[in-house]
Every structure is written in structure tokens, then in C-alpha cells.
Design an enzyme around this catalytic site. Structure first.
Site, PDB file in Angstrom:
ATOM      1  CE  LYS D 170      -3.610   2.709   0.638  1.00  0.00           C
ATOM      2  NZ  LYS D 170      -4.709   2.701   1.592  1.00  0.00           N
ATOM      3  CE  LYS D 238      -3.848   7.433   7.485  1.00  0.00           C
ATOM      4  NZ  LYS D 238      -4.961   6.501   7.784  1.00  0.00           N
TER       5      LYS D 238
END
Lengths: 285, 285, 285, 285
Positions: D170, D238
């Protein structure tokens, strides 16, 4: 020995005044003639053109803003190049890249004149006080012979090697100069965002091992948020771009210079170009 | 007043020795007990656990490598937290982020003990000489009351504000520390690529307005290409990461820190973590 | 209409072959004459000098590596500039900066010849297939009139505005081209460090919304770790430097280009200049 | 098999609806209960607490914003952890760092429950359409067994290796996602500064080899300068911070991510956190 000085900006005006004071027979030239007046009053001759100055002087000093101005003086109308012959020495003290310096050397040397590469470390105040550090490149004997002339403008001559090495040292020193001011600016901006007072930060820095003449010189500017130009921001920006170009040519890695140049570029876009380079802090939110 | 000191690394050993020398009744604790021996010989008591130390001391100083070690001392087996009651003061002198400092304050204060945030500026040598600069956060009266204790380890206490502001000042000062060493390293690496001698660059820098105690301290390392740790590279890397996290939280912009952290990260990957942080130059080709 | 084409490198050879195939009467010139042979065999005339070509052709196309080569063709010995008169059109398709393009326009236009600024988006394969995207700047009527000539080399002409705007679009598109390859390279290098297989990463990327012709084209290179040049790394590096210079002039901010150019600079220093620009991944450890 | 789903934000609501539609017996939980209503209406059971859900379901899926929310669900009041026993499987689909994923695995596995690491590539629209790419880490047989459950939410399961490797993939894919949007934003901002029209730039990009689903999806946003959130900017910010942390741990070099994160940080400071991440262009002047 007759000394010629072309380029009477903030730096050049102060440096040529020191040559006069040291007793040299001085001839000056500046594109806008009125800037030569104060020196005429102190006893300097004023040339009507670069070629006139070059014809009458043994040593021809150039102190201007960059390649374009240098080329105008040397190869523009009534340019100095026409008068260059063996026995004369051209000293470029302007800040340019090492590769441009080598180009100047290669273009001037065939005339028989000697070319020296002598940029300076230091800004307005050291120029006025004659305490510049002069970073010299070119034939070592020629540098040593003219050391008295150079020392009338500075307090130290660092011999750096062949032509181009003076400029290389100037870039090298300016990496530190630029990144130190950027580092102090980032430090102050970061601290203020975190709730600290800028005065307290400056006091802490100046009480520790990072205290230096540079930060002491700039401290009042940061305290007053007022940045009268000692070394204009646009000149540091120009030098940072020279540094990047030279780094790319040589395969040197300068990651914090890449950070620094971006803040300076934003400062330029904000119109801070004529303020002192410490005004770069205004480009950090 | 009985003073307890937990964490006897390079810094802690020197600082606790200075507390002893200043005449304080001292108890020390270290995870690996043998590091406490030299202090025992000089007259310090040695605690068998953090809770023993905290139970017997009025002032409990912590000087370790980071959050994990702090938490082990406070809330691990036989942790100090159990013995914290009103009247006692915990002083964290380890380098941690402002937000972690606020977490410590919020977690310790309900016990009634006072929490102070006192990281230091300076490395091994100033720690040994008692010339650290102490960056203090917390209730101002508590800081003033314990100033004599602090001044036995340092030469100056800078009161920075409420808890967390000491750490904020430490980060602020370390932005400058990290970027200055990175800047000098980039300058030297750039100059050498351009054909200049590192010695000549150092000489030129130290003759000018950028000369400072920091560069004088590191000069012999760069000349010898040997970097015995005064401030280990891994600790500066840790601080740079705290700085980035804090900048992201506060919206501060630190472009040259982003350049600097990348060189330090490469230096870590090259295995330079236990050398002095000036060894970062080895990560620049 | 007689078309002249100067510069028969990877791109120019393919583009001029497409002009011939489209039926134009073609004259070519290349500094090293043997590169003109394949075109002579296909029916092109071969000029002995730039001025001969410019004298005999209505449209003079230039496709070389940069300013130096352009200036040699135009103003070197037997340069094309001598033969420029009203009625002729010079089309520069080489990749140069917008400011240099404006210099070319200002220097050529006084001759009465029209100057067009038509760099291309696309590398070796689109050049061979005649599927380049041509980014045109200059007088709109002149661009429209010569659109058939341009469309024999490409599949689309994007009219970008006055002279210099074609180059500006080229820089704009190449920001994306350079940062996308850098981004893919960082992604692959990061993933491999984390223990993932490069093949699996490529498969995942190509299964998602980031799949594009560019990544499909480069995929086999990354899989084989072999980078035969379609767009040589040194040319992308040159373009990235133009982009930075233009950004500094315009006050544009390009932080990820600053990251990208540093990896490309290291790749150049590693000797990867003649490999495809996707080889930049070799500069990431 | 009973499936539990905790976390009904933009992504979770769409994903759990697809589970229902695929015929799974579904129980959902969300901290703010009203977000569960639409699913109850469609036939899902609604748990009153995480532990209730974990007690009644064989597969427990977590899809929340980060570590804090995960820990609240697992170890907060009435946390799911109490009900974890052999035979149950916990699937974290939230985006967290590989090191945090390994921490989850090590903390959950002693209960006997199986832990899978299945973050997704894709945002709101693919979540609604069930066309997410699911990046799976953990024991391969467990992943294969639950593939039908996963494929009811996505169109492809990429098996990446042991626990933590899904998160690593990811991060790897999001390096590309973040730098591509940053690259497009820099390209558009640069081009507009140079006088080009944003529409023309988008048209040129979408006509060439860089055209991709991502840019097609964002094109109307850039044209309208309106950025309704598909993937909120704060979430990309983030992820970029996770990427940096992971790069520092692994010694990976990501220079253009360092450029990208700075623009995102400025965008956060400008209050763009809830807009789509393509709004990062507003942080470029």
C-alpha cells in the site's frame, strides 16, 4: 603601477575607495557616470570608456553583477578587450561560476594579458573596512605579485589554484553562507510556530557553539524584522543557481542547497530581491 | 535535597558527576548496573530499581535515549511512577518531541509530582565541563527553585515557558545544529569535487564570519576524516525526525531540514550511526 | 514546397524519414555526413552546409541537442542565417528553454523569415511511427499553414501561443514525465527494500488507475533491469535543468522536481547518461 | 460464515454494502451509531460494541482512520480483543504502516485468532463499485480461503507475503499516487505561470502516454478548481508520513516524496485537509 577599477556598486565603491586610500594611482569607470563622482573628489581619475581605462592601467579590476555586465565592459562598444596586451592583468572580482571564469580566462589570455580570478568573501561592511577575504585563482606568481593591491581591499588572500578555483572557493563558501541563513530562518520560523519568542531563540543560539559573526551581524535585522541590504537577496539567489549548475556539472550532491534555493526563489517571487538575504525568513510562513 | 539521576550514558555520566561535585546528595540508577560503578566510587548511592530511587529522592532526573527508555523507567517493572507523590519533581532532560513531553506532563502530574521539561543544548564536552545550556519548560517557580541544581550541570538556564516548550526550544536549536553541519559537509564535498583541498576550505571558513565554536570543534574530525562520537549521528537523525513530525503538526516549513534528513538517512543506511554526526559527510559522494 | 531538415539523431532521422514518406521534397544536413546516407538512399537531397540547405528550402527544420548545436547551424561557418529571407520559415523542434526560444525568435525575425517553436512530446518510437505530439508556438496563421508538414511527423499539433509557448508546454509536460518516472523508480526501490518483488509491484500498478502507456512502455525495462535508450537520461536531465531555470525566472514552485533532479544528477555521475531515463532507478539504493 | 465490519466511513460504508449484496450475513459496528442505519435497513445486524461483534462473527474486518481508532476498537472499553479465539480471523483493511501492522499481528496472534493485513488501493468510487485492488498480507492459506469475501469488495486480490507486506505494498503504491498528483499539480502550476491555459495542458497530457485513469478522474476537478473528496488530502498526508517513517527505517531513498510531503503539509496548514488530495495544487502559488 596604475590600477583601474570598473563597477562602482555597493561593493566596488567601497573597494576602490580603499585602493585610493592605500595610495594607488586609480582610474575608475562606471556605466552610470555619477557613481564615479565621490571617487573623483577623492582623487581618482575617471575614464570615459572601458577601453580608455584598459589602455591607461596596468591592472584592470572588474566588480559587477554578472556575465552580462562583464561582457558589456570587455566586448561591448569601446570595450576594454581592445586594449589588452602583454604586461596588463585583468582581475575579475565579480561572483560568477567556475565554468564562466574558465571561459573568461580562455578568451582573454590569447591577448597576452594575464587573467586572475579573485572573488571575495564578505559583503558591504567588510568591503568598507577593507577586511574582505579574497579568494584568488590564476598563475600563482601573478597572484603573489599583486597581493599588495589585493590586500589594500581585504585582510587575507587565499590562493586557491588555477583560474576558476577562486570562483569555486567562492561557491563553496557561499553554500555555507546560504544554508546557514536558511537554517537560522527555518529555526526561527519553526520556533515561533511552536510558541517560542524569536528573541529568546536568538539569545539561546548566540549563547551556544553556533554563535558566529554572521549571526551577530544579522541578529538586529531579525529582531527588528527589517532587512537593509548588506548582501542583497537577489545576489545570494544568483549564487545559489551558480552553485546548483556547478554541482550538476561536477556530480556533487547538495540536498540542503536544493531546500535553500526553493525558499530564496519564493522570496524573489514575493519581491524581496533588494532586501538583505536574511529577509528570506519572510518566505517561511 | 536528595537528587536522583537515571540514565548514565555519555551525557548522563558526565552530568551526574557534576551534580556530585557540586555537593548534592546523589542517588543514581542505570539499567546496566556496571555503568554506575564510577559514580559509586565518587560517593553516589546506587539504586536497585527506578522505584527505589524515586522513593528516596526529591528530584528525579531522567536522561535517556527516548520514549521507550523513559517508559521503561517510569512504568516498567519496579517503575518510578509508583513512588511519585506531591513534593517530588521529575525532570526529563532526554531529547523528545514537544508532543511527547506534553504526554509525559499529563501522565505524571495527576500524581501530585511536578514535571519539568529540561533538555540540554551541548554534547559530551560541555556535559563534562558543566557548560551545557539548559532549555527549561514547566511551572516557572519550580524551574527557578531548582535552578541551582540545573546550574551545577550547565552554565545557563533558558526559561522557555510551559511544559513542552523546553523540547520545542531544543528542536528549534537542533534545526540549526543539523543544517549547519550538513551545510559544512555539503560545502566541503562540493569544494573537493571542484578540485579544492578540504584543509584550505576549512581555513577559509574559519577565517570568516561563519567561524564558530561548533566548526572549530569539528574541524579536526574533518581534517582527519575520523569522527569519534561527541553527539552520535543516530541521535541527530532521531531529532531530525522529531523536528519533521513537529513541523507537520504545526504547519512550519523546513525545506533545508528535508534536505538534511535525507543525507542523515543515507548515513544511517551506511552504518555510520555510532560515529559523530559530522560523519554525515561520508554520505555525500 | 521544399523542406530542409538539420539534425539526424535518433529523433531527427525518424522524423525526416516520415517527411519523405509523406511526399515532401526533402533536403537534409547533418554535421557528421554519414548519418545522412540512409536518407539519401530513400531519395533525400543532402546539403553540404547549413547555408546551402537554407538557401534552397522554404521550410528549415532544426532538431538537435541544444543551444550550442543550434548556434553552430545558424551562425557557425557556412551557417544557415546568411540565407534567411522573407518567405522562409525556420522551425526549431529541439528542446530548449522558453527564454532561449524567445532569443532565437528575436535574432531570426529581423531577417524577415518566420520563426516557429515546435518541440515534440514523445521519444524514439512515436517519432518512428509519426505519432509525436507537436507543441507549437509562433504566429498562428504560420502554424496552421504548415500543419500538414508537422502532421507528417506527428499525430497532433497543439497550438500553444506565441513563440516560446511551445517550449513552455514542452517543459510543462516534461515535469510530469520526469516526476512520473522518478515516482515509479522510488516506488519500486522502496518496495524492494521492504521485501516486495518488483514484478508484483509493477503488476499491481498496471492493474490500477495509474496504469498508462508510459509505464507499459517502461515495464519490460524495469523487469529486465536493462534500459536501451528511447529517451536518453542525459536529455531528461537537461530538460529538468531548463525546468528549474524557468521556474526560478517565473516564480513557479516545483518541489518534487527538485527531488527528481537530484536523483538524475546522481545517475549522471554514475555514468548512466546514455541509457534510457528510466535507468534513474539505478541511482536509488 | 458470519462477517463483521467495524468502521463505516466513506470507504467502510461502501465496502460493507458490497458484502451484504454478495449475500454475506453481516454485522456492523460504528462508534457513531447513526452511520450504521442505512446498513441496518439493507439487512445488516448492528452490534452494540466491538466485543459483541467479535463474539458473533467469524471474520472481523476493521476499516478506520489509523492506529488510535484501531486500538479503541480492539482494546478500548468493550473492545473486540476479549472475544478473539482460535477459528476467528481479524482483517485490518485500514491504511497503517508496515511496522504498526507487525505490532498488530504480534499482539493479536497469541489469542489464536488469525490476523490478515489487507489494505486497499482505490478510493470512494472503486469502493462503491466493488473494484478495489486488495493488497493482502498474512498466512497465504488464510488469504486464499477468504478470497471470496475480499473479492466481494474488490476486483483483484494481490497476495504480497507475510503480515505487514500488504501495508508495505500500500505504501509502495501510494508513493506513486502521491507523487503523480503532485507532479500533475506542479506541471499545471508551472505551465499557468508561463502563460499556458490549464485546459490546454490537461488536453495535451491526456492525449499522450501519461494519460491514465487517475488523471481522467481528477481532470474535472482541476478544470473546475473544485475538489470534492474522493480520497481526502489529510489521508494522503498521513500516508506520506508513514512512507517517510518506513523509508527511514529501511534506508530507502525517496527524494521526490520529500518534495511532495512539503506541498501537502502546506496544503494542510491552508485548511485543505477535507478536500480531495488533488486540491494540493492550491498550495502551489
Amino acid at each position: 603601477m596604475r590600477v583601474g577599477f570598473m563597477g562602482l556598486g555597493i561593493m566596488g565603491a567601497a573597494m576602490s575607495a580603499n585602493l585610493l586610500e592605500a595610495g594607488y594611482e586609480l582610474m575608475v569607470y562606471n556605466r552610470t557616470a555619477e557613481r564615479a563622482e565621490p571617487l573623483r573628489e577623492k582623487g581618482a581619475a575617471v575614464a570615459g570608456s572601458p577601453v580608455e581605462l584598459a589602455g591607461q592601467c596596468d591592472v584592470i579590476i572588474i566588480m559587477v553583477t554578472g556575465p552580462e555586465a562583464i561582457e558589456e565592459l570587455l566586448w561591448g562598444e569601446h570595450g576594454a578587450a581592445e586594449a589588452l596586451v602583454p604586461g596588463k592583468t585583468v582581475i575579475n572580482m565579480s561572483s560568477v561560476s567556475p565554468s564562466y571564469t574558465r571561459f573568461l580566462d580562455e578568451t582573454i589570455s590569447p591577448s597576452g594579458a594575464v587573467f586572475l580570478d579573485c572573488p571575495v568573501s564578505g559583503s558591504k561592511k567588510p568591503a568598507e573596512e577593507g577586511s574582505l577575504v579574497i579568494l584568488a585563482g590564476g598563475p600563482e606568481d601573478a597572484v603573489r605579485e599583486l597581493e599588495p593591491v589585493l590586500l589594500s581591499m581585504g585582510r587575507k588572500v587565499v590562493y586557491c589554484g588555477q583560474s576558476g578555483m577562486g570562483s569555486a572557493m567562492k561557491m563553496t563558501v557561499n553554500i555555507l553562507l546560504g544554508t546557514m541563513i536558511e537554517g537560522l530562518a527555518e529555526s526561527l520560523a519553526f520556533g515561533e510556530r511552536a510558541g517560542l519568542d524569536a528573541s529568546l531563540i536568538l539569545e539561546t543560539v548566540l549563547a551556544g557553539p553556533m554563535a558566529c559573526g554572521l549571526f551577530q551581524l544579522k541578529e538586529p535585522m531579525f529582531r527588528a524584522n527589517d532587512f537593509p541590504p548588506q548582501f542583497p537577496l537577489k545576489h545570494m539567489f544568483k549564487d545559489l543557481r551558480f552553485i546548483l549548475e556547478t554541482a550538476y556539472e561536477n556530480g556533487a550532491e547538495v540536498p540542503s542547497v536544493h531546500g535553500t534555493v526553493q525558499t530564496f526563489s519564493r522570496a524573489m517571487a514575493q519581491g524581496l530581491e533588494d532586501e538583505d538575504f536574511a529577509a528570506v525568513i519572510k518566505a517561511l510562513p
